[in-house]
Motif scaffolding. Structure first.
Motif: not given
Length: 196
Positions: A46-51, A108-129
């Motif tokens: 994908h051109y945008r969020w290229n895994a 088991p302890k080194l993981f992060g998450a990234a997202g844009a638009s609704y994915g960014g919303y979910m990151i913001d949601w995760i931040e508070g949960q």
């Protein structure tokens, strides 16, 4: 991979290993969260969020097609309406649990998450949960649902997904706004948001 998500429904995801993958090593995990929310990850370059580019420095990349994702039936898509921070969040947390318990090469302890638009919303949601993640990246994420309503031309979108307006259904706007949980924010988060 498939796992049991919210409501004990089957949820699908993709797992991408880095170049020169060695199953004996432990790799940090990056969980990508797609936008939409009525969208999905596919088996593509994908051109945008290229895994593939995210994996290239040495990360295992996971992409979960949580409730609301397209390609799994209309009721699965519609299930996100009125539930932005509910079933999708549960799917992501259950998916993370599944990954950590089924793939020994994920640290088991080194993981992060990234997202844009609704994915960014979910990151913001995760931040508070939760504070499970080491770091987060929110790109063009929705932080406050009422502010989104007042600043978008896509009013049909808010009125469908939040089941009304901020004055006809204020409870859902407050309940699912990451801004309502800012007192819980602990995880370092890179916020990318601009006019251009």
């Amino acid at each position: 991979f498939w796992f049991e998500g919210a409501g004990k429904e089957k949820v699908h995801g993709f797992l991408l290993k880095p170049p020169f993958f060695d199953p004996a090593k432990k790799y940090p995990l990056l969980l990508l969260i797609h936008g939409g929310p009525q969208g999905s990850f596919g088996d593509n370059f994908h051109y945008r969020w290229n895994a593939q580019m995210f994996a290239s420095p040495g990360y295992v990349v996971a992409m979960i097609n949580f409730h609301g994702s397209t390609g799994y039936g209309q009721s699965f898509i519609d299930s996100i309406s009125g539930d932005w921070g509910g079933k999708p969040y549960k799917d992501i947390m259950l998916g993370l649990d599944y990954l950590l318990s089924h793939y020994n090469f994920i640290h088991p302890k080194l993981f992060g998450a990234a997202g844009a638009s609704y994915g960014g919303y979910m990151i913001d949601w995760i931040e508070g949960q939760t504070d499970r993640f080491k770091c987060l990246v929110s790109h063009s994420g929705v932080f406050d649902l009422a502010s989104m309503y007042g600043s978008t031309e896509e009013l049909w979108f808010c009125e469908w997904d939040y089941r009304g307006t901020p004055w006809t259904n204020p409870e859902i706007y407050k309940k699912f706004s990451p801004s309502s949980y800012v007192q819980n924010f602990k995880t370092p988060c890179l916020v990318i948001h601009s006019q251009n």
